[in-house]
Scaffold this motif. Sequence first.
Motif, PDB file in Angstrom:
ATOM      1  N   HIS A 100      87.102  68.264  32.530  1.00 47.44           N
ATOM      2  CA  HIS A 100      86.989  67.668  34.041  1.00 47.44           C
ATOM      3  C   HIS A 100      85.988  66.459  34.139  1.00 47.44           C
ATOM      4  O   HIS A 100      85.850  65.836  35.152  1.00 47.44           O
ATOM      5  CB  HIS A 100      86.333  68.677  34.781  1.00 47.44           C
ATOM      6  CG  HIS A 100      87.108  69.957  35.055  1.00 47.44           C
ATOM      7  ND1 HIS A 100      88.353  70.060  36.023  1.00 47.44           N
ATOM      8  CD2 HIS A 100      87.102  71.287  34.590  1.00 47.44           C
ATOM      9  CE1 HIS A 100      88.915  70.937  36.077  1.00 47.44           C
ATOM     10  NE2 HIS A 100      88.239  71.992  34.913  1.00 47.44           N
ATOM     11  N   GLY A 101      85.431  66.204  32.828  1.00 52.75           N
ATOM     12  CA  GLY A 101      84.647  64.816  32.944  1.00 52.75           C
ATOM     13  C   GLY A 101      83.371  65.162  32.997  1.00 52.75           C
ATOM     14  O   GLY A 101      82.719  66.465  33.301  1.00 52.75           O
ATOM     15  N   PRO A 102      82.355  64.164  32.460  1.00 53.94           N
ATOM     16  CA  PRO A 102      81.016  64.409  32.511  1.00 53.94           C
ATOM     17  C   PRO A 102      80.308  64.585  33.324  1.00 53.94           C
ATOM     18  O   PRO A 102      79.012  65.257  33.562  1.00 53.94           O
ATOM     19  CB  PRO A 102      80.494  62.962  31.914  1.00 53.94           C
ATOM     20  CG  PRO A 102      81.724  61.995  32.005  1.00 53.94           C
ATOM     21  CD  PRO A 102      82.887  62.919  32.108  1.00 53.94           C
ATOM     22  N   ALA A 103      80.979  64.198  34.775  1.00 53.55           N
ATOM     23  CA  ALA A 103      80.144  64.459  35.984  1.00 53.55           C
ATOM     24  C   ALA A 103      79.836  66.073  36.096  1.00 53.55           C
ATOM     25  O   ALA A 103      79.074  66.571  36.814  1.00 53.55           O
ATOM     26  CB  ALA A 103      81.109  64.046  37.235  1.00 53.55           C
ATOM     27  N   PHE A 160      72.366  79.999  45.576  1.00 49.70           N
ATOM     28  CA  PHE A 160      72.572  79.111  44.404  1.00 49.70           C
ATOM     29  C   PHE A 160      73.887  78.523  44.500  1.00 49.70           C
ATOM     30  O   PHE A 160      74.074  77.301  44.359  1.00 49.70           O
ATOM     31  CB  PHE A 160      72.546  79.837  43.268  1.00 49.70           C
ATOM     32  CG  PHE A 160      73.038  79.318  42.111  1.00 49.70           C
ATOM     33  CD1 PHE A 160      71.990  78.499  41.445  1.00 49.70           C
ATOM     34  CD2 PHE A 160      74.180  79.482  41.689  1.00 49.70           C
ATOM     35  CE1 PHE A 160      72.262  77.707  40.411  1.00 49.70           C
ATOM     36  CE2 PHE A 160      74.662  78.522  40.300  1.00 49.70           C
ATOM     37  CZ  PHE A 160      73.607  77.722  39.899  1.00 49.70           C
ATOM     38  N   VAL A 161      74.900  79.236  45.129  1.00 52.46           N
ATOM     39  CA  VAL A 161      76.367  78.738  45.307  1.00 52.46           C
ATOM     40  C   VAL A 161      76.099  77.183  46.330  1.00 52.46           C
ATOM     41  O   VAL A 161      76.755  76.271  45.832  1.00 52.46           O
ATOM     42  CB  VAL A 161      77.230  79.580  45.771  1.00 52.46           C
ATOM     43  CG1 VAL A 161      78.538  78.883  46.275  1.00 52.46           C
ATOM     44  CG2 VAL A 161      77.411  80.572  44.932  1.00 52.46           C
ATOM     45  N   ALA A 162      75.218  77.538  47.354  1.00 54.93           N
ATOM     46  CA  ALA A 162      75.163  76.317  48.219  1.00 54.93           C
ATOM     47  C   ALA A 162      74.424  75.130  47.375  1.00 54.93           C
ATOM     48  O   ALA A 162      74.812  74.008  47.552  1.00 54.93           O
ATOM     49  CB  ALA A 162      74.414  76.824  49.337  1.00 54.93           C
ATOM     50  N   ALA A 163      73.411  75.460  46.538  1.00 56.56           N
ATOM     51  CA  ALA A 163      72.578  74.348  45.666  1.00 56.56           C
ATOM     52  C   ALA A 163      73.451  73.644  44.862  1.00 56.56           C
ATOM     53  O   ALA A 163      73.474  72.818  44.444  1.00 56.56           O
ATOM     54  CB  ALA A 163      71.554  75.226  45.180  1.00 56.56           C
ATOM     55  N   ALA A 164      74.539  74.742  43.975  1.00 54.34           N
ATOM     56  CA  ALA A 164      75.485  74.056  43.128  1.00 54.34           C
ATOM     57  C   ALA A 164      76.454  73.207  43.674  1.00 54.34           C
ATOM     58  O   ALA A 164      76.996  72.211  43.108  1.00 54.34           O
ATOM     59  CB  ALA A 164      76.111  75.193  42.473  1.00 54.34           C
ATOM     60  N   ALA A 165      76.882  73.574  44.931  1.00 52.83           N
ATOM     61  CA  ALA A 165      77.803  72.677  45.884  1.00 52.83           C
ATOM     62  C   ALA A 165      77.348  71.408  46.084  1.00 52.83           C
ATOM     63  O   ALA A 165      77.804  70.208  45.917  1.00 52.83           O
ATOM     64  CB  ALA A 165      78.320  73.155  47.010  1.00 52.83           C
ATOM     65  N   GLY A 166      75.872  71.468  46.580  1.00 53.02           N
ATOM     66  CA  GLY A 166      75.318  70.337  46.739  1.00 53.02           C
ATOM     67  C   GLY A 166      75.083  69.372  45.322  1.00 53.02           C
ATOM     68  O   GLY A 166      75.233  68.010  45.422  1.00 53.02           O
ATOM     69  N   ALA A 167      74.673  69.944  44.245  1.00 52.40           N
ATOM     70  CA  ALA A 167      74.944  69.153  43.111  1.00 52.40           C
ATOM     71  C   ALA A 167      76.152  68.703  42.468  1.00 52.40           C
ATOM     72  O   ALA A 167      76.081  67.538  42.172  1.00 52.40           O
ATOM     73  CB  ALA A 167      74.226  70.341  41.783  1.00 52.40           C
ATOM     74  N   ALA A 168      77.199  69.414  42.877  1.00 47.08           N
ATOM     75  CA  ALA A 168      78.586  68.994  42.667  1.00 47.08           C
ATOM     76  C   ALA A 168      78.815  67.548  43.469  1.00 47.08           C
ATOM     77  O   ALA A 168      79.514  66.707  42.846  1.00 47.08           O
ATOM     78  CB  ALA A 168      79.674  70.010  42.635  1.00 47.08           C
ATOM     79  N   ALA A 169      78.212  67.825  44.615  1.00 47.98           N
ATOM     80  CA  ALA A 169      78.809  66.684  45.576  1.00 47.98           C
ATOM     81  C   ALA A 169      77.928  65.380  45.147  1.00 47.98           C
ATOM     82  O   ALA A 169      78.259  64.334  45.248  1.00 47.98           O
ATOM     83  CB  ALA A 169      78.485  66.872  46.877  1.00 47.98           C
ATOM     84  N   LEU A 170      76.638  65.544  44.632  1.00 50.34           N
ATOM     85  CA  LEU A 170      75.910  64.675  44.184  1.00 50.34           C
ATOM     86  C   LEU A 170      76.442  63.862  42.899  1.00 50.34           C
ATOM     87  O   LEU A 170      76.271  62.600  42.778  1.00 50.34           O
ATOM     88  CB  LEU A 170      74.362  64.965  43.704  1.00 50.34           C
ATOM     89  CG  LEU A 170      73.281  64.064  43.232  1.00 50.34           C
ATOM     90  CD1 LEU A 170      73.031  62.928  44.362  1.00 50.34           C
ATOM     91  CD2 LEU A 170      72.266  64.664  42.972  1.00 50.34           C
ATOM     92  N   PRO A 175      84.605  67.763  41.433  1.00 48.68           N
ATOM     93  CA  PRO A 175      85.103  68.952  42.257  1.00 48.68           C
ATOM     94  C   PRO A 175      84.590  70.191  42.439  1.00 48.68           C
ATOM     95  O   PRO A 175      83.886  70.690  41.269  1.00 48.68           O
ATOM     96  CB  PRO A 175      86.591  69.114  41.767  1.00 48.68           C
ATOM     97  CG  PRO A 175      86.898  67.586  40.850  1.00 48.68           C
ATOM     98  CD  PRO A 175      85.567  67.239  40.141  1.00 48.68           C
ATOM     99  N   LEU A 176      84.273  70.695  43.529  1.00 41.50           N
ATOM    100  CA  LEU A 176      83.917  71.986  43.801  1.00 41.50           C
ATOM    101  C   LEU A 176      84.587  73.049  43.094  1.00 41.50           C
ATOM    102  O   LEU A 176      84.012  73.952  42.616  1.00 41.50           O
ATOM    103  CB  LEU A 176      83.922  72.189  45.362  1.00 41.50           C
ATOM    104  CG  LEU A 176      82.721  71.595  46.136  1.00 41.50           C
ATOM    105  CD1 LEU A 176      82.968  71.913  47.752  1.00 41.50           C
ATOM    106  CD2 LEU A 176      81.354  71.550  45.680  1.00 41.50           C
ATOM    107  N   ALA A 177      86.054  73.064  43.113  1.00 38.33           N
ATOM    108  CA  ALA A 177      86.752  74.020  42.371  1.00 38.33           C
ATOM    109  C   ALA A 177      86.216  74.176  40.738  1.00 38.33           C
ATOM    110  O   ALA A 177      86.736  75.194  40.233  1.00 38.33           O
ATOM    111  CB  ALA A 177      88.160  73.823  42.499  1.00 38.33           C
ATOM    112  N   ALA A 178      85.990  73.090  40.416  1.00 35.18           N
ATOM    113  CA  ALA A 178      85.685  73.244  38.682  1.00 35.18           C
ATOM    114  C   ALA A 178      84.244  73.509  38.616  1.00 35.18           C
ATOM    115  O   ALA A 178      83.901  74.296  37.599  1.00 35.18           O
ATOM    116  CB  ALA A 178      85.889  71.871  38.196  1.00 35.18           C
TER     117      ALA A 178
END
Length: 296
Positions: free
Chosen positions: A162-165, A216-226, A230-233
């Motif tokens: 999925h890439g380095p992001a 934590f899932v909410a925090a991880a979603a924010g980190a993924a957006a930053l 993709p959230l699915a990954a």
Amino acid sequence: MTGTSVEHVTPVAPRRRPAGDPVKALLHRHRALCERAVDPLEIAAGLEAHGITDRTAARFRHRDVFSLAEELYARTPRGDAPPTPPDAVDTSPVVLRGFGYSLLPGALALAATAAGVPCAGPLSAVAAVAVLVWPGRTAGGRFPGLIHLLAAAAVGWAVHRHGPALGVALAVAAAPGHLIGTGFAARARRRLAGSRALEDFVDGVRPLLAAAVTGFVAAAAGAAALAGTPLAAALPLAALLFLTRLLLGHGAHRVPVAGALALALVPIPAVQCAAAAGLLVHAFRALTRASAHARP
């Protein structure tokens, strides 16, 4: 002459008392647990961890494990030193150092990405695995390093696909994962100290665990957006790492955790989501036991 009738009365055999004092023998067997416990429920948690159930307690003439623990607590000699308040905030250097370590992966990942450093994503992912998965307590089972190898393999394979992001997102999520995991452990300990029965503790700790996972899932979603991944990954893998941290940190067995991380190596999103869901179910079974939060 009037005959005297003799009435034959069968003597009643006295009730046989059990040899010795079985509760005293149990106290001797678990003396270390009983002496360091600050309340009966902590003894009940330790007995539960040793496989003593309500049926076992019935053999000691107690209705349940908690009633047996109350007698053990009452019969244990103690010093005059007052116990440490269970709601005291732990500001020891170890705790502060752990929080500092949890900030490093995200800070380094963001700095390396901004500077265009090669391999920033994989290195960030490895650092995130080290922070999120490293257990604070010995977990049950053999091959203690296997979980870390599986977690690193799952994250590395996901970053490759999925890439380095994705690695950057996991690194940024390490700090909130550490804070939420530490907060859950502290609140569960306070709940353990304030409960009056094992069932009471289970009913109180379930919403705490649900809130920790949701936060934590909410925090991880924010980190993924930053990070722009993709959230699915990001979310299934982040949830797997966080649940692994909680389970190993509270002494859970490694086999279910290893199985879930092994499934995460399958490059199918549905399989990874199923692995995270299965580990979540296992967490609700393992982490709502009082023995998971008794002092090691």
